[in-house]
Design an enzyme around this catalytic site. Structure first.
Site, mmCIF file in Angstrom:
data_model
loop_
_atom_site.group_PDB
_atom_site.id
_atom_site.type_symbol
_atom_site.label_atom_id
_atom_site.label_comp_id
_atom_site.label_asym_id
_atom_site.label_seq_id
_atom_site.Cartn_x
_atom_site.Cartn_y
_atom_site.Cartn_z
ATOM 1 N N GLY A 50 0.984 -1.325 -0.039
ATOM 2 C CA GLY A 50 -0.120 0.058 0.057
ATOM 3 C C GLY A 50 0.891 1.418 -0.185
ATOM 4 C CD GLU A 51 2.746 5.860 0.175
ATOM 5 O OE1 GLU A 51 2.956 5.483 -1.073
ATOM 6 O OE2 GLU A 51 3.759 6.232 0.716
ATOM 7 C CB SER A 52 5.474 2.631 3.881
ATOM 8 O OG SER A 52 6.111 3.514 3.291
ATOM 9 C CB CYS A 82 5.384 -3.608 -1.183
ATOM 10 S SG CYS A 82 5.829 -2.599 -2.461
ATOM 11 N NE ARG A 111 8.169 5.447 1.287
ATOM 12 C CZ ARG A 111 7.311 6.649 0.906
ATOM 13 N NH1 ARG A 111 7.879 7.681 1.266
ATOM 14 N NH2 ARG A 111 6.063 6.539 0.366
ATOM 15 C CB ILE A 140 3.711 -2.120 -7.538
ATOM 16 C CG1 ILE A 140 2.926 -3.464 -8.277
ATOM 17 C CG2 ILE A 140 2.609 -1.151 -7.618
ATOM 18 C CD1 ILE A 140 1.755 -4.055 -7.814
ATOM 19 N NE ARG A 141 2.771 3.243 -6.654
ATOM 20 C CZ ARG A 141 2.542 2.952 -5.344
ATOM 21 N NH1 ARG A 141 2.937 3.656 -4.419
ATOM 22 N NH2 ARG A 141 1.214 2.203 -5.240
ATOM 23 C CG HIS A 177 2.789 -6.581 -4.169
ATOM 24 N ND1 HIS A 177 1.873 -6.176 -2.952
ATOM 25 C CD2 HIS A 177 3.475 -5.377 -4.735
ATOM 26 C CE1 HIS A 177 2.225 -4.677 -2.977
ATOM 27 N NE2 HIS A 177 3.194 -4.285 -3.741
ATOM 28 C CD GLU A 179 0.407 -9.176 -1.859
ATOM 29 O OE1 GLU A 179 1.425 -9.801 -1.711
ATOM 30 O OE2 GLU A 179 0.479 -7.987 -2.009
#
Ligand code: GLN
Length: 205
Positions: A50-52, A82, A111, A140-141, A177, A179
């Site tokens: 997600g976004e840490s 991630c 990051r 992903i990023r 990821h 998952e």
């Protein structure tokens, strides 16, 4: 005590449902965790992608930061993917102003290590600890692990040598990821740690 391992997925932001699905497919009792009392009821935790920086802020706002840090320090098995890997790392590069991690993993994680040109890509990774076949990994990023302490073991690297999966005791982190690509072996490895912790053996038939 036999039975299904009780595993939480931190559900403040990010790809929670994908993890719950993989865990259920592997026979775990998987549930979202948002509150300290929910955290207290699990034997292992996934920190999703997600976004840490957002997960960090929400964890503080929901009173989850301290219980999470304490649970990790107490040996709770945790798997971070991630953004989750970033949150597990003791040190980060490229965090936003004031960004904190939960820590526990003696490592420094950078990051957004692939920049905007190659923000996302997929590749096949050799992960000797998992054996054959190669792991199909979606980045992903994504971050990379740039430094780690003596108790941490890198599990996978890109061809240029950058570490993208790492393990330290009951803590596991991947920059990619699993998952989202149907790869279940990292989750299975994590569940082994959870079963050891909870004293749960193989599922009762
Ligand atoms: N770039 C994100 C962060 O810094 C991580 C991206 C992801 O989890 N897919 O938190």
């Amino acid at each position: 005590m036999a039975g299904k391992p009780r595993v939480g997925v931190l559900a403040l932001q990010g790809d929670v449902r994908e993890h719950v699905r993989v865990l259920q497919g592997l026979g775990a009792d998987a549930r979202p965790v948002r509150r300290p009392d929910e955290l207290a009821g699990v034997d292992g935790l996934i920190l999703p992608g997600g976004e840490s920086s957002v997960i960090d802020k929400l964890a503080r706002a929901f009173g989850m930061r301290e219980p999470l840090c304490a649970a990790i320090a107490d040996g709770l098995p945790v798997f971070g993917t991630c953004a989750g890997l970033i949150l597990l790392a003791d040190r980060i590069d490229g965090g936003i102003e004031g960004q904190q991690t939960f820590g526990g993993l003696d490592a420094r994680v950078a990051r957004n290590a692939f920049g905007s040109q190659t923000a996302s890509f997929e590749t096949d990774l050799d992960v000797p600890a998992l054996g054959a076949p190669l792991v199909h990994a979606a980045f992903i990023r994504a971050p990379v692990v740039v430094e780690w302490g003596p108790d941490a073991t890198p599990l996978a690297s890109l061809p240029d040598g950058r570490v993208v999966a790492i393990e330290q005791g009951a803590l596991l982190g991947t920059a990619f990821h699993p998952e989202s690509t149907g790869e279940t072996r990292f989750h299975a490895r994590f569940l082994d740690r959870v079963r050891v912790r909870s004293g749960a053996g193989a599922p009762a038939l």
